[in-house]
Design a protein around this motif. Sequence first.
Motif, PDB file in Angstrom:
ATOM      1  N   TRP A  75       0.840  -1.206   0.000  1.00  0.00           N
ATOM      2  CA  TRP A  75       0.000   0.000   0.000  1.00  0.00           C
ATOM      3  C   TRP A  75       0.875   1.256   0.000  1.00  0.00           C
ATOM      4  N   LYS A  76       1.849   1.296   0.901  1.00  0.00           N
ATOM      5  CA  LYS A  76       2.756   2.448   1.008  1.00  0.00           C
ATOM      6  C   LYS A  76       3.486   2.696  -0.310  1.00  0.00           C
ATOM      7  N   LYS A  77       3.990   1.623  -0.888  1.00  0.00           N
ATOM      8  CA  LYS A  77       4.768   1.743  -2.128  1.00  0.00           C
ATOM      9  C   LYS A  77       3.914   2.327  -3.263  1.00  0.00           C
ATOM     10  N   ILE A  78       2.652   1.939  -3.295  1.00  0.00           N
ATOM     11  CA  ILE A  78       1.751   2.404  -4.356  1.00  0.00           C
ATOM     12  C   ILE A  78       1.299   3.842  -4.137  1.00  0.00           C
ATOM     13  N   LEU A  79       1.053   4.241  -2.886  1.00  0.00           N
ATOM     14  CA  LEU A  79       0.356   5.512  -2.633  1.00  0.00           C
ATOM     15  C   LEU A  79       1.135   6.616  -1.927  1.00  0.00           C
ATOM     16  N   HIS A  80       2.051   6.299  -1.043  1.00  0.00           N
ATOM     17  CA  HIS A  80       2.597   7.334  -0.163  1.00  0.00           C
ATOM     18  C   HIS A  80       3.372   8.434  -0.866  1.00  0.00           C
ATOM     19  N   HIS A  81       3.913   8.188  -2.025  1.00  0.00           N
ATOM     20  CA  HIS A  81       4.674   9.228  -2.732  1.00  0.00           C
ATOM     21  C   HIS A  81       3.778  10.320  -3.335  1.00  0.00           C
ATOM     22  N   PHE A  82       2.475  10.139  -3.314  1.00  0.00           N
ATOM     23  CA  PHE A  82       1.554  11.144  -3.861  1.00  0.00           C
ATOM     24  C   PHE A  82       1.258  12.276  -2.873  1.00  0.00           C
ATOM     25  N   TYR A  83       1.502  12.078  -1.572  1.00  0.00           N
ATOM     26  CA  TYR A  83       0.998  12.991  -0.550  1.00  0.00           C
ATOM     27  C   TYR A  83       1.989  14.092  -0.182  1.00  0.00           C
ATOM     28  N   ASP A  84       1.451  15.305  -0.023  1.00  0.00           N
ATOM     29  CA  ASP A  84       2.218  16.423   0.508  1.00  0.00           C
ATOM     30  C   ASP A  84       1.243  17.447   1.081  1.00  0.00           C
ATOM     31  N   PRO A  85       1.206  17.567   2.402  1.00  0.00           N
ATOM     32  CA  PRO A  85       2.002  16.871   3.404  1.00  0.00           C
ATOM     33  C   PRO A  85       1.467  15.467   3.640  1.00  0.00           C
ATOM     34  N   PHE A  86       2.226  14.700   4.418  1.00  0.00           N
ATOM     35  CA  PHE A  86       1.785  13.357   4.739  1.00  0.00           C
ATOM     36  C   PHE A  86       0.554  13.444   5.632  1.00  0.00           C
ATOM     37  N   PRO A  87      -0.478  12.650   5.363  1.00  0.00           N
ATOM     38  CA  PRO A  87      -1.749  12.789   6.078  1.00  0.00           C
ATOM     39  C   PRO A  87      -1.734  12.270   7.519  1.00  0.00           C
ATOM     40  N   THR A  88      -2.654  12.815   8.290  1.00  0.00           N
ATOM     41  CA  THR A  88      -2.921  12.347   9.644  1.00  0.00           C
ATOM     42  C   THR A  88      -4.132  11.422   9.587  1.00  0.00           C
ATOM     43  N   VAL A  89      -4.014  10.285  10.237  1.00  0.00           N
ATOM     44  CA  VAL A  89      -5.093   9.301  10.267  1.00  0.00           C
ATOM     45  C   VAL A  89      -5.799   9.407  11.617  1.00  0.00           C
ATOM     46  N   GLU A  90      -7.134   9.469  11.576  1.00  0.00           N
ATOM     47  CA  GLU A  90      -7.919   9.528  12.800  1.00  0.00           C
ATOM     48  C   GLU A  90      -8.984   8.443  12.756  1.00  0.00           C
ATOM     49  N   HIS A  91      -9.389   7.993  13.931  1.00  0.00           N
ATOM     50  CA  HIS A  91     -10.387   6.936  14.051  1.00  0.00           C
ATOM     51  C   HIS A  91     -11.580   7.449  14.850  1.00  0.00           C
ATOM     52  N   PHE A  92     -12.778   7.057  14.429  1.00  0.00           N
ATOM     53  CA  PHE A  92     -14.006   7.543  15.053  1.00  0.00           C
ATOM     54  C   PHE A  92     -14.944   6.387  15.366  1.00  0.00           C
ATOM     55  N   GLN A  93     -15.712   6.566  16.455  1.00  0.00           N
ATOM     56  CA  GLN A  93     -16.784   5.637  16.813  1.00  0.00           C
ATOM     57  C   GLN A  93     -18.104   6.334  16.559  1.00  0.00           C
ATOM     58  N   ILE A  94     -19.074   5.592  16.138  1.00  0.00           N
ATOM     59  CA  ILE A  94     -20.377   6.166  15.832  1.00  0.00           C
ATOM     60  C   ILE A  94     -21.099   6.578  17.118  1.00  0.00           C
ATOM     61  N   VAL A  95     -21.719   7.745  17.070  1.00  0.00           N
ATOM     62  CA  VAL A  95     -22.529   8.250  18.170  1.00  0.00           C
ATOM     63  C   VAL A  95     -23.998   8.152  17.801  1.00  0.00           C
ATOM     64  N   GLU A  96     -24.305   8.529  16.564  1.00  0.00           N
ATOM     65  CA  GLU A  96     -25.676   8.454  16.068  1.00  0.00           C
ATOM     66  C   GLU A  96     -25.630   8.263  14.570  1.00  0.00           C
ATOM     67  N   SER A  97     -26.615   7.558  14.044  1.00  0.00           N
ATOM     68  CA  SER A  97     -26.724   7.348  12.612  1.00  0.00           C
ATOM     69  C   SER A  97     -28.190   7.418  12.223  1.00  0.00           C
ATOM     70  N   LYS A  98     -28.464   8.089  11.140  1.00  0.00           N
ATOM     71  CA  LYS A  98     -29.831   8.199  10.665  1.00  0.00           C
ATOM     72  C   LYS A  98     -29.796   8.187   9.145  1.00  0.00           C
ATOM     73  N   THR A  99     -30.758   7.512   8.567  1.00  0.00           N
ATOM     74  CA  THR A  99     -30.910   7.476   7.120  1.00  0.00           C
ATOM     75  C   THR A  99     -32.314   7.939   6.787  1.00  0.00           C
ATOM     76  N   LYS A 100     -32.421   8.692   5.744  1.00  0.00           N
ATOM     77  CA  LYS A 100     -33.730   9.173   5.312  1.00  0.00           C
ATOM     78  C   LYS A 100     -34.606   7.980   4.968  1.00  0.00           C
ATOM     79  N   ASN A 101     -35.769   7.912   5.596  1.00  0.00           N
ATOM     80  CA  ASN A 101     -36.704   6.815   5.369  1.00  0.00           C
ATOM     81  C   ASN A 101     -37.630   7.198   4.216  1.00  0.00           C
ATOM     82  N   PRO A 102     -37.558   6.490   3.084  1.00  0.00           N
ATOM     83  CA  PRO A 102     -38.367   6.859   1.913  1.00  0.00           C
ATOM     84  C   PRO A 102     -39.885   6.730   2.151  1.00  0.00           C
TER      85      PRO A 102
END
Length: 105
Positions: A75-102
Motif C-alpha cells: 500500500w505504502k509503495k503504491i500511494l505514499h509518494h503522492f501525498y504532501d504533506p503526509f496525512p494524519t489518520v484519525e479513528h471515530f466511533q459512531i454516536v448516532e446514525s440516521k438514514t432518510k426513510n423513503p
Amino acid sequence: MILEAVMLNVKPGMENKFESAFKQASKIISLIDGYLSHELHRCIEVKGKYLLLVQWDNLEAHTTGFRESPKYEQWKKILHHFYDPFPTVEHFQIVESKTKNPEYY
C-alpha cells in the motif's frame, strides 16, 4: 465498527495517477481481516484534496492487522509518494446514525 478518516492532499498534477493507483491499492486493503468497506471522495472546491473513509471491525484491524502486515508495505509503495504533506489518520466511533426513510417522503 470503527471509521478511519484521512484527509489526503495529493501533489499538484498527480491527481489522475493517484486515482488510478488508488484503484490498485483498494484491492490490497480489502483483503485485510476486519476490513469492512472504504470510500474515496474528491473535494469539489480544492483540487488535489481527497477524503478517505475506511470502515473496520475494530481499531486493531487497522492499527495492527493492516499497518503491521506485508500488505501495508505494498500500500505504502503504491500511494505514499503522492501525498504532501503526509496525512494524519484519525479513528471515530459512531454516536448516532440516521438514514432518510423513503416511506415518509
